[in-house]
Design a protein around this motif. Structure first.
Motif, PDB file in Angstrom:
ATOM      1  N   TYR A 170       0.814  -1.225   0.000  1.00  0.00           N
ATOM      2  CA  TYR A 170       0.000   0.000   0.000  1.00  0.00           C
ATOM      3  C   TYR A 170       0.844   1.269   0.000  1.00  0.00           C
ATOM      4  O   TYR A 170       0.520   2.229  -0.684  1.00  0.00           O
ATOM      5  N   TYR A 171       1.901   1.292   0.794  1.00  0.00           N
ATOM      6  CA  TYR A 171       2.739   2.486   0.896  1.00  0.00           C
ATOM      7  C   TYR A 171       3.870   2.391  -0.109  1.00  0.00           C
ATOM      8  O   TYR A 171       4.725   1.513  -0.026  1.00  0.00           O
ATOM      9  N   GLN A 172       3.851   3.329  -1.056  1.00  0.00           N
ATOM     10  CA  GLN A 172       4.845   3.353  -2.124  1.00  0.00           C
ATOM     11  C   GLN A 172       5.670   4.634  -2.023  1.00  0.00           C
ATOM     12  O   GLN A 172       5.169   5.622  -1.519  1.00  0.00           O
ATOM     13  N   PRO A 173       6.899   4.624  -2.414  1.00  0.00           N
ATOM     14  CA  PRO A 173       7.573   3.603  -3.195  1.00  0.00           C
ATOM     15  C   PRO A 173       8.207   2.484  -2.373  1.00  0.00           C
ATOM     16  O   PRO A 173       8.826   1.582  -2.931  1.00  0.00           O
ATOM     17  N   GLY A 174       8.059   2.504  -1.069  1.00  0.00           N
ATOM     18  CA  GLY A 174       8.719   1.507  -0.228  1.00  0.00           C
ATOM     19  C   GLY A 174       8.086   0.129  -0.251  1.00  0.00           C
ATOM     20  O   GLY A 174       8.639  -0.815   0.311  1.00  0.00           O
ATOM     21  N   ASN A 175       6.912   0.004  -0.885  1.00  0.00           N
ATOM     22  CA  ASN A 175       6.212  -1.279  -0.974  1.00  0.00           C
ATOM     23  C   ASN A 175       5.910  -1.865   0.410  1.00  0.00           C
ATOM     24  O   ASN A 175       6.035  -3.062   0.637  1.00  0.00           O
ATOM     25  N   VAL A 176       5.511  -1.007   1.347  1.00  0.00           N
ATOM     26  CA  VAL A 176       5.216  -1.424   2.721  1.00  0.00           C
ATOM     27  C   VAL A 176       3.724  -1.716   2.829  1.00  0.00           C
ATOM     28  O   VAL A 176       2.891  -0.964   2.333  1.00  0.00           O
ATOM     29  N   ASP A 177       3.399  -2.825   3.495  1.00  0.00           N
ATOM     30  CA  ASP A 177       2.001  -3.206   3.687  1.00  0.00           C
ATOM     31  C   ASP A 177       1.308  -2.288   4.691  1.00  0.00           C
ATOM     32  O   ASP A 177       1.942  -1.728   5.583  1.00  0.00           O
ATOM     33  N   ALA A 178      -0.005  -2.187   4.537  1.00  0.00           N
ATOM     34  CA  ALA A 178      -0.841  -1.426   5.473  1.00  0.00           C
ATOM     35  C   ALA A 178      -1.710  -2.391   6.258  1.00  0.00           C
ATOM     36  O   ALA A 178      -2.254  -3.348   5.695  1.00  0.00           O
TER      37      ALA A 178
END
Length: 181
Positions: free
Chosen positions: A135-143
């Motif tokens: 969900y959180y880009q550009p880091g590709n971190v999940d929400a």
């Protein structure tokens, strides 16, 4: 929050969320929906005043309502004010707004690595209900998706009854609530 708050909010936004900061246009767009009889957004700023620095924004938060569901769009607190309870005060105001919009529930997304923010939300009664992968880009971190049923029931009876941090090191920077889409 008013239009003249956008520039100082952007400075704080870029400091706290360097990879996925909101743009000027995103704030302008949400503020355009925060006024008038058909308002669907509510945004707040927290300020401090000093003789040396003058007026300074030290936190902000925003909420969007659609039908009977509200979504916490963003909450942020300046680093030097982490652990002071300001995040809880801002969240309380957002829940008051959800209640004024007659929302039956409030949703939010929180970075899975932001455990301190999750603790803040849990103190208010939010429960995890799922994940949004990358969900959180550009880091590709999940929400982590969280939901609060009946926001009116979660409001403190008085402003002095805002839920206290679980420990003295609570960080009220709840950056995981940003919705950049």
């Amino acid at each position: 929050m008013r239009w003249w708050d956008i520039e100082p909010v952007l400075e704080l936004e870029k400091d706290l969320f360097p990879e996925d900061a909101w743009s000027r246009g995103m704030f302008w767009s949400d503020l355009a929906h925060a006024r008038g009889p058909q308002a669907t957004r509510r945004y707040y700023v927290a300020e401090e005043e000093s003789a040396e620095a003058g007026r300074r924004i030290i936190g902000y938060g925003g909420l969007a309502a659609a039908g009977d569901v509200a979504d916490v769009q963003t909450i942020a607190v300046a680093r030097e004010h982490w652990g002071t309870g300001l995040g809880a005060v801002l969240l309380t105001e957002l829940l008051r707004a959800a209640t004024a919009f007659e929302c039956a529930e409030v949703m939010l997304e929180c970075r899975v690595d932001n455990v301190r923010a999750q603790k803040l939300y849990e103190r208010f009664g939010f429960e995890p209900i799922g994940f949004r992968r990358g969900y959180y880009q550009p880091g590709n971190v999940d929400a982590l998706v969280m939901r609060l049923r009946d926001p009116a029931a979660s409001l403190p009876a008085r402003e002095t009854d805002v839920p206290e941090p679980d420990d003295a090191h609570e960080i009220n920077d709840v950056q995981g609530t940003e919705s950049n889409g």
